[in-house]
Every structure is written in structure tokens, then in C-alpha cells.
Design a protein around this motif. Structure first.
Motif, PDB file in Angstrom:
ATOM      1  N   ILE A 216       0.995  -1.265  -0.145  1.00  0.00           N
ATOM      2  CA  ILE A 216       0.146   0.111  -0.054  1.00  0.00           C
ATOM      3  C   ILE A 216       0.913   1.347  -0.122  1.00  0.00           C
ATOM      4  N   ASN A 217       0.954   2.033  -0.895  1.00  0.00           N
ATOM      5  CA  ASN A 217       1.612   3.006  -1.174  1.00  0.00           C
ATOM      6  C   ASN A 217       1.272   4.267  -0.609  1.00  0.00           C
ATOM      7  N   PRO A 218       2.259   5.333  -0.142  1.00  0.00           N
ATOM      8  CA  PRO A 218       2.015   6.356   0.855  1.00  0.00           C
ATOM      9  C   PRO A 218       0.824   7.460   0.346  1.00  0.00           C
ATOM     10  N   ASP A 219       0.600   7.418  -0.766  1.00  0.00           N
ATOM     11  CA  ASP A 219      -0.449   8.454  -1.272  1.00  0.00           C
ATOM     12  C   ASP A 219      -2.079   8.272  -1.007  1.00  0.00           C
ATOM     13  N   GLN A 220      -2.291   8.588   0.132  1.00  0.00           N
ATOM     14  CA  GLN A 220      -3.887   8.232   0.212  1.00  0.00           C
ATOM     15  C   GLN A 220      -3.966   6.769   0.477  1.00  0.00           C
ATOM     16  N   PRO A 221      -3.362   6.151   1.605  1.00  0.00           N
ATOM     17  CA  PRO A 221      -3.255   4.765   1.660  1.00  0.00           C
ATOM     18  C   PRO A 221      -4.686   4.320   2.202  1.00  0.00           C
ATOM     19  N   GLU A 222      -5.379   5.146   2.933  1.00  0.00           N
ATOM     20  CA  GLU A 222      -6.664   4.556   3.462  1.00  0.00           C
ATOM     21  C   GLU A 222      -7.790   4.107   2.426  1.00  0.00           C
ATOM     22  N   ARG A 223      -7.673   4.867   0.962  1.00  0.00           N
ATOM     23  CA  ARG A 223      -8.330   4.706   0.007  1.00  0.00           C
ATOM     24  C   ARG A 223      -8.310   3.156  -0.599  1.00  0.00           C
TER      25      ARG A 223
END
Length: 380
Positions: A150-157
Motif C-alpha cells: 500500500i503506497n503512501p499516497d492516500q493509503p486509506e483509499r
């Protein structure tokens, strides 16, 4: 039940495939702009075939390079010879390539080539026996899985989307700045709730001091483990100093080679979560030994995998064979070479996968469908 593990290989073929990575996969040490796979097909003297996969993500030309190693270095050693067992073949290949590995400075790529062949041999033998590999090895078909990468750009999505697919455990990439890393963990915890299992992977990004500091900060958010906070070649006393003081479990193993390295990783406390990658070293044969040792020591066994569906399926059979606490890693990023090479009916339900009872790995790549993405092939 006793099984016949003797075999002879009459053909060894490799297939290099590439599909675009959309979006690119980011790590602390590089970006993957496409998704490669290096597949191995072996054919036995009785006509039964088996499939394996070689780890080949880095460098960008890694897949083609490993295929050439298989064709030029491994195939002449393995073909046309009777073998008493996969172990006999693995040991002979490893020893036969040892000096070449030293001379060329390529122990990793050569070990990866051997590992892919070993997995293909086990698939072939299980197919010959008419059994799924997990059953041939004495296991059970149900395993836990987690979604990784899971990458660091808006990982919650990304995590929310994977939760809708059935995942209950999520691993975030860190190593992009301490404040940003902690903020991302906080966001994931808020979004996924207190019951979700969260892990983080630093991809060897930190110094010992930074790793110790971040271990404390991340533990406050209920992180299940911190993976590869230090470079894998960091001396073992430094690793043990970190694991002794860290307030959360330390994970690693994907970049280790040799059974003795895994023993060292667990010595005097050591790593709590052990993650051999059967495409990087060991295949089924050697990783099975490591996995059983991990379970016997009461540690958590979690096979690492980042690649196509053949290697992922093999990792699941390996985990199913030994049982114990732990998960199998499933990359969260889009990858057609993973999805097209998974067994029919594959699904994640409540954080688990149930392996099929199809013989072998249950995966036979459709080469006609894959033909537009095959960029090189060797052997025969």
C-alpha cells in the motif's frame, strides 16, 4: 502415504512477460513502471509438466537476465539426468553453481533461477501424484492472507477497496519521511478501525537509530510488525539490539539466502516474523525446511511474494503445508500477471483463502492469452 519423488527432466523452458504497472509501484529504493514475470516450465520423462516462477522485479532488466541464466547455466545441469528427489536436485544445482556465483558476483540471481526450477519440479511431482501440492506436503488448505504494497499516497483509499475484496489485514509502505509515515499509519487506523491488523514495511530504508525511534512511534498505533527497517546486510548484533528494545515485532527474511541466515535472524530473540521468498532463494525444498524451523521455534511464518500468480500460489501452498501462525502476502497493486495466473475460483473471504484440490499448484498458464505480453522465451 509414501510418494515417489524420483524424476527426470527432458525439457526446461522459460517465458518472460511484462505488463504496464498502472499506477507505478513505489518503494524506498525504486519505482516499478511495469510488472514482470519470469516463468519456468519443466517437462518430465513421463510427459507431466510443472510450473514455477523466479523473482525478477529489480533491476528493470531482471526478468530477461534470469531467463538467460536459466537457459545457459541451469538447464544443462538439470536436463536429461535422473534425480532421486527434489532435494537431491536442489543441492546438486546449488553446489554446481556455487563457484560461478562467486566468480560472477551473482549469487542472488543464480539462487533465484534454481528456486524457480525447484518450484516447477514440485508442481510436476504433485500433478503426477494427482494431489494438490499442499496435500502432498501434508498440509491443510485454509490460510490467512494480508494485502501489501500500500503506497503512501492516500493509503486509506486502497485499504478500503481491499477490505471490500475480503481482506482484514493491511501492510503500508513507509520510509517516505517520519512525519508522513506516522500520519499514514494514523489515517489507516482511523479508517480501518481498531479490529484491523496493520503492518508496515520500510524496505530497508532506515538507520539503526531511526528504526528504533520509529518502532516506538508506530507501536503506539497498534502496528502488528515493522518489516525490514534496516538494510538486510546489517550485522546481526545490530539487528538483535533493535529487536531486543523494539516495542513491536520486527519482521524480515525476503532478502536472506541460506538456512543459516534464517537461524541467525532468530537467534537470541531476533526477528519475530520470518518471511522467506521462495522465488528469491530456496524454492519449495529449502523454504519448507526454514518454515518448519520457524514454526518449531514459535515464530510467525509469513512467506514473502511480489510477482505473478504462479509464485503467489506456490507461496500459499508452502504456507498451507506447514501451518502455524502467520499470513501469505498478496500485493495490493494492480497486476494482470498475478490475476491471470491464479487458480480458478481464487477468492479472499474474511481474510482467508481456501486452496483448491486441483493437482499441483492448480495453475496452468494460458500461453495463447499471454502471448501479447511474452517478450522473450528460451529452452525447449
Amino acid at each position: 502415504m509414501d510418494h515417489d519423488y524420483a524424476f527426470e527432466i527432458t525439457s526446461l523452458e522459460t517465458f518472460v512477460l511484462r505488463v504496464p504497472a498502472e499506477p507505478p509501484v513505489r518503494t524506498s529504493f525504486g519505482v516499478m513502471h511495469d510488472r514482470p514475470a519470469a516463468l519456468v516450465r519443466v517437462t518430465g520423462a513421463d510427459g507431466v509438466q510443472g510450473w514455477g516462477e523466479v523473482w525478477c522485479n529489480f533491476p528493470a532488466v531482471g526478468a530477461e537476465h534470469r531467463a538467460r541464466l536459466l537457459d545457459s547455466c541451469v538447464m544443462p545441469l538439470v536436463s536429461g539426468r535422473a534425480w532421486a528427489s527434489p532435494r537431491a536436485c536442489f543441492d546438486t544445482l546449488s553446489e554446481g553453481l556455487r563457484i560461478l556465483a562467486i566468480q560472477s558476483g551473482e549469487p542472488g540471481p543464480l539462487a533465484q533461477a534454481v528456486a524457480g526450477v525447484d518450484t516447477a519440479i514440485w508442481d510436476m511431482l504433485a500433478r503426477r501424484a494427482g494431489l494438490p501440492l499442499w496435500q502432498l506436503l501434508g498440509g491443510q488448505p485454509n490460510i490467512n492472507v494480508y494485502t501489501s504494497g500500500i503506497n503512501p499516497d492516500q493509503p486509506e483509499r486502497v485499504a478500503e477497496a481491499k477490505a471490500r475484496e475480503g481482506y482484514t489485514a493491511f501492510k503500508l509502505k513507509v520510509g517516505f519521511g517520519d512525519q508522513r509515515d506516522e500520519a499514514n499509519v494514523q489515517a489507516l487506523r482511523r479508517t480501518m478501525g481498531s479490529d484491523a491488523t496493520l503492518m508496515v514495511d520500510a524496505n530497508q530504508a532506515w538507520s539503526p537509530r531511526q528504526a528504533a525511534q520509529m518502532a516506538g512511534r508506530l507501536a503506539a498505533h497498534g502496528v502488528a510488525w515493522l518489516e525490514e527497517p534496516l538494510p538486510a546486510d546489517t550485522p546481526w548484533p545490530v539487528w538483535r539490539a533493535l529487536t531486543a528494545d523494539a516495542p513491536l515485532p520486527i519482521a524480515g527474511g525476503e532478502n536472506l539466502r541460506g538456512a543459516e541466515s534464517f537461524v541467525a535472524a532468530m537467534k537470541e530473540g531476533g526477528m519475530s516474523v520470518i518471511q522467506p521468498d521462495l522465488g528469491k532463494w530456496g524454492g519449495i525444498t529449502a523454504c519448507l525446511d526454514v518454515a518448519r524451523d520457524v514454526v518449531q521455534r514459535g515464530r510467525t511464518f509469513c512467506p514473502h511474494w511480489l510477482g505473478g500468480g504462479v509464485g503467489l500460489t506456490a507461496s500459499m501452498h508452502l504456507k498451507a503445508a506447514v501451518g502455524g501462525v502467520g499470513y501469505v502476502e498478496v500485493d495490493s497493486n494492480p497486476n494482470a500477471l498475478r490475476d491471470w495466473l491464479l487458480p480458478e475460483g481464487y477468492a479472499v473471504r474474511a481474510g482467508q483463502v481456501t486452496l483448491s484440490d486441483a493437482p499441483g499448484l492448480g495453475v496452468t498458464p494460458d500461453l495463447e492469452r499471454l502471448r501479447p505480453f511474452i517478450v522473450a522465451s528460451h529452452g525447449g
